[in-house]
Scaffold this active site. Structure first.
Site, mmCIF file in Angstrom:
data_model
loop_
_atom_site.group_PDB
_atom_site.id
_atom_site.type_symbol
_atom_site.label_atom_id
_atom_site.label_comp_id
_atom_site.label_asym_id
_atom_site.label_seq_id
_atom_site.Cartn_x
_atom_site.Cartn_y
_atom_site.Cartn_z
ATOM 1 N N ASP A 162 0.812 -1.209 0.000
ATOM 2 C CA ASP A 162 0.000 0.000 0.000
ATOM 3 C C ASP A 162 0.855 1.274 0.000
ATOM 4 O O ASP A 162 0.751 2.092 0.897
ATOM 5 C CB ASP A 162 -0.900 -0.058 1.253
ATOM 6 C CG ASP A 162 -1.812 1.151 1.393
ATOM 7 O OD1 ASP A 162 -2.335 1.627 0.367
ATOM 8 O OD2 ASP A 162 -2.009 1.596 2.540
ATOM 9 N N GLU B 123 3.279 -7.905 7.848
ATOM 10 C CA GLU B 123 1.970 -8.439 7.469
ATOM 11 C C GLU B 123 2.013 -9.547 6.428
ATOM 12 O O GLU B 123 1.265 -9.505 5.438
ATOM 13 C CB GLU B 123 1.056 -7.301 6.978
ATOM 14 C CG GLU B 123 0.780 -6.273 8.043
ATOM 15 C CD GLU B 123 -0.218 -5.194 7.602
ATOM 16 O OE1 GLU B 123 -0.453 -5.047 6.389
ATOM 17 O OE2 GLU B 123 -0.766 -4.514 8.491
ATOM 18 N N TYR C 157 -6.428 -2.618 13.704
ATOM 19 C CA TYR C 157 -7.299 -1.550 13.193
ATOM 20 C C TYR C 157 -8.741 -1.717 13.654
ATOM 21 O O TYR C 157 -9.664 -1.422 12.895
ATOM 22 C CB TYR C 157 -7.208 -1.523 11.660
ATOM 23 C CG TYR C 157 -5.871 -1.010 11.154
ATOM 24 C CD1 TYR C 157 -5.704 0.331 10.840
ATOM 25 C CD2 TYR C 157 -4.771 -1.851 11.011
ATOM 26 C CE1 TYR C 157 -4.489 0.828 10.380
ATOM 27 C CE2 TYR C 157 -3.545 -1.374 10.554
ATOM 28 C CZ TYR C 157 -3.408 -0.029 10.245
ATOM 29 O OH TYR C 157 -2.206 0.457 9.799
ATOM 30 N N GLU D 46 1.370 -0.749 14.154
ATOM 31 C CA GLU D 46 0.471 0.064 13.329
ATOM 32 C C GLU D 46 -0.875 0.122 14.023
ATOM 33 O O GLU D 46 -1.383 -0.904 14.502
ATOM 34 C CB GLU D 46 0.233 -0.524 11.924
ATOM 35 C CG GLU D 46 1.385 -0.402 10.961
ATOM 36 C CD GLU D 46 1.047 -0.901 9.545
ATOM 37 O OE1 GLU D 46 -0.156 -0.991 9.198
ATOM 38 O OE2 GLU D 46 1.987 -1.213 8.809
HETATM 39 C C1 E9O Z 1 0.376 -2.004 6.004
HETATM 40 C C2 E9O Z 1 0.478 -0.557 5.607
HETATM 41 O O1 E9O Z 1 1.492 -0.415 4.652
HETATM 42 N N1 E9O Z 1 -0.767 -2.198 6.900
HETATM 43 C C3 E9O Z 1 -2.044 -1.726 6.364
HETATM 44 C C4 E9O Z 1 -1.921 -0.220 6.126
HETATM 45 C C5 E9O Z 1 -3.227 0.456 5.669
HETATM 46 O O2 E9O Z 1 -3.377 1.658 5.913
HETATM 47 C C6 E9O Z 1 -0.848 -0.045 5.064
HETATM 48 O O3 E9O Z 1 -0.714 1.274 4.618
HETATM 49 O O4 E9O Z 1 -4.052 -0.176 5.065
HETATM 50 C C7 E9O Z 1 -3.172 -2.132 7.258
HETATM 51 C C8 E9O Z 1 -3.757 -3.459 6.916
HETATM 52 C C9 E9O Z 1 -4.877 -3.814 7.844
HETATM 53 C C10 E9O Z 1 -5.715 -4.963 7.379
HETATM 54 C C11 E9O Z 1 -6.730 -5.305 8.414
HETATM 55 C C12 E9O Z 1 -7.745 -6.264 7.956
HETATM 56 C C13 E9O Z 1 -8.568 -6.738 9.134
HETATM 57 C C14 E9O Z 1 -9.506 -7.822 8.732
HETATM 58 C C15 E9O Z 1 -9.795 -8.721 9.863
#
Ligand code: E9O
Length: 597
Positions: A166, A406, A470, A506
């Site tokens: 991302d 991740e 998150y 994060e």
């Molecule tokens: C990596 C980062 O580079 N983590 C992502 C960040 C984002 O803002 C990205 O910019 O999306 C978060 C991933 C979270 C996924 C959560 C999914 C939960 C489902 C159960």
């Protein structure tokens, strides 16, 4: 060979080739056959360092091969020395020619590579260096291009240009290209490891040298008024210095000691190299992370090297401002998400007392892909880990190595059943990476950063459990209190499961600056501020939490897609031009931020 940062002194020379270069895109891949390594047929100007994407319309989404070329003179005073060319960062794959001869190739976008070019040089006319760079998103690379599984979370969402991660796939020569020279026999590598005994700081130093003669020789180590002899056998020597009443390195007092290594022939100094080291220890004991034997808490952010026009390239004004803002907000740390940052950033972290989680570019891995791809990626990860540790092992600011962000081993929680074969394949992969990190550097703990809803098994292999969460954004949207409770519950579960220090590397929400609502709504400044507050409160009640790093320090460019408005990730606490959102003021109050000086 080693990856010591080149330096100028009375025995060595340095010439930075940064500035304007010739540049040409090669979409037909004809440059090699057409002899572009000696001259580009239709060049445009480009600065080095810089990403190419923000500079020309036809280069914006272009990731195929492009050529850089520059003519240079080698100063006549360098004759008789060995001359090297060092490329600080070519994202992603590079081939280098000097005078039309192919001298080296390199894979991996964020770590330096060096080649000796003494034999290729001319002294009576200019030399030409040509570098072909491409950033194709191929599945066998790291970070991988989209494979059969689609890659990581961002890959599954899709976007253009297609990536498994991302952030925008900026391409080009992102750091300086330099020439340097050394004597025929020279210091090739220095490894300084520090420990503490009572009030003494103990510095154990290993030196590798390249000799023109028989591989023997003498040298010295110097630190303040301490001195030790080095006696080389097959190009290697080691010695230990003991600093009484040592001033330890820490965020509160980031004291550095200059350490000088010399080589000698017949009592005459023939080469010297100086680096600033910090006397400190970092270790995990039980569920605590200790710096100099005391529990330490990391307050900070995930970041990016990202700025308009310069893209992912070294941007010193950005770094100076970012360190000033880290201080302003009261942070003491960041993670080099999702690739190693410029060496200048590491030197500044040493000097300013910032704790760095130093990460290789292993983002977007998915273990559902075929095993051949996993094997190719493991080879890439190992290479980049070796290069990163070679480059950054002497920086006191690096307190933790991170081997992946991740990785996925099946659908995320609640979206399908886990895939046991993928989890197994990941276990073998990460066991190897952990082992290699500890073998190369037994002095620092190692971590892996896990995604919300991803496999938990992999964390068990590492010293620190690091998680991205998150609740209240990607899940529990619009329900901050429910989200914070789910987060707190998982913290306790993970602590019971592993009994190790835990870091949240994060947590954050996309936030449009200037958009407000009460009660807080998603995308508003209030929502971001309250989301972060809820997570910080939950962590503050749990002494096993060793760090909280907000995603992200600043808004940053991504590909184009339905989940990223205006091609941006808006989870910054500062905007892309570094203006504070409401959350920045909230964090400053909590973290006790001071002036920006
Ligand atoms: C990596 C980062 O580079 N983590 C992502 C960040 C984002 O803002 C990205 O910019 O999306 C978060 C991933 C979270 C996924 C959560 C999914 C939960 C489902 C159960």
């Amino acid at each position: 060979g080693g990856l010591l940062l080149p330096q100028q002194n009375q025995h060595r020379n340095l010439l930075d080739l940064s500035g304007l270069w010739h540049f040409q895109l090669d979409p037909g891949e004809e440059g090699e056959a057409q002899g572009w390594s000696t001259a580009l047929p239709a060049p445009r100007p480009i600065p080095v360092p810089c990403s190419w994407n923000d500079l020309y319309d036809d280069a914006r989404d272009y990731l195929g091969p492009a050529w850089y070329a520059k003519d240079f003179w080698v100063p006549p005073g360098w004759q008789g020395q060995r001359v090297f060319l060092r490329v600080g960062s070519a994202n992603y794959a590079a081939r280098v020619w000097v005078g039309g001869a192919l001298v080296t190739e390199h894979l991996g976008g964020h770590l330096p590579f060096v080649v000796e070019i003494t034999q290729e040089l001319t002294w009576d006319r200019p030399n030409t260096v040509a570098i072909r760079v491409e950033n194709l998103q191929l599945p066998g690379r790291v970070p991988p291009g989209p494979g059969p599984s689609g890659g990581g979370v961002a890959g599954v969402l899709g976007g253009y240009p297609a990536t498994t991660y991302d952030f925008f796939p900026y391409a080009g020569l992102h750091r300086a290209v330099v020439l340097y020279s050394t004597p025929a026999g020279y210091i090739d590598d220095v490894t300084a490891r520090t420990s503490i005994e009572g009030t003494d700081g103990v510095v154990h130093v290993r030196v590798k040298s390249v000799w023109h003669g028989a591989g023997q020789g003498q040298g010295k180590l110097r630190l303040a008024d301490l001195e030790a002899d080095l006696s080389f056998q097959n190009g290697e020597a080691a010695a230990t210095l003991r600093v009484p009443a040592a001033r330890l390195w820490s965020p509160q007092d980031p004291h550095l000691y200059p350490l000088t290594v010399t080589l000698e022939e017949d009592g005459r100094v023939t080469d010297a190299y100086t680096l600033d080291i910090g006397l400190r220890t970092v270790e995990v004991r039980g569920d605590q992370l200790l710096l100099n034997g005391e529990p330490v808490f990391l307050k900070g952010f995930g970041k990016h090297e990202d700025f308009p026009l310069s893209g992912r390239a070294l941007n010193l004004p950005m770094w100076i401002r970012d360190y000033a803002l880290l201080r302003w907000v009261g942070a003491n740390s960041y993670r080099t998400t999702h690739y190693p940052y410029a060496e200048e950033a590491m030197l500044l972290a040493d000097r300013l007392g910032v704790l760095v989680i130093n990460e290789i570019p292993a983002v977007g891995l998915n273990f559902e892909d075929p095993q051949e791809l996993t094997d190719a990626r493991l080879a890439q990860c190992l290479q980049q880990l070796r290069e990163l540790i070679a480059r950054d092992k002497n920086h006191p600011s690096t307190v933790l190595w991170c081997v992946a962000n991740e990785p996925m081993g099946g659908p995320l929680l609640g979206t399908g059943d886990p895939v046991p074969a993928a989890v197994e394949s990941g276990l073998a992969f990460f066991r190897e990476l952990y082992g290699e990190a500890r073998r190369l550097d037994p002095t620092r703990p190692v971590t892996l950063v896990g995604v919300q809803g991803g496999p938990l098994e992999w964390h068990g292999l590492f010293d620190v459990v690091a998680i991205n969460r998150y609740y209240g954004w990607y899940t529990h949207g619009g329900r901050l209190e429910e989200g914070a409770r789910a987060f707190a519950r998982e913290l306790d579960e993970l602590h019971a499961m592993f009994g190790k220090p835990l870091m949240v590397t994060e947590f954050g929400t996309d936030t449009l600056p200037g958009v407000h609502a009460t009660p807080p709504e998603m995308w508003t400044e209030e929502y971001q501020s309250e989301f972060l507050r809820g997570f910080l409160d939950a962590a503050a009640e749990r002494p096993f939490v060793a760090g909280m790093q907000v995603w992200n320090f600043a808004d940053f460019k991504t590909g184009q897609g339905t989940s990223r408005a205006a091609g941006m990730n808006f989870k910054g606490v500062f905007t892309r031009d570094r203006r504070p959102k409401l959350a920045a003021h909230m964090l400053r109050e909590r973290w006790g931020g001071k002036g920006d000086g």
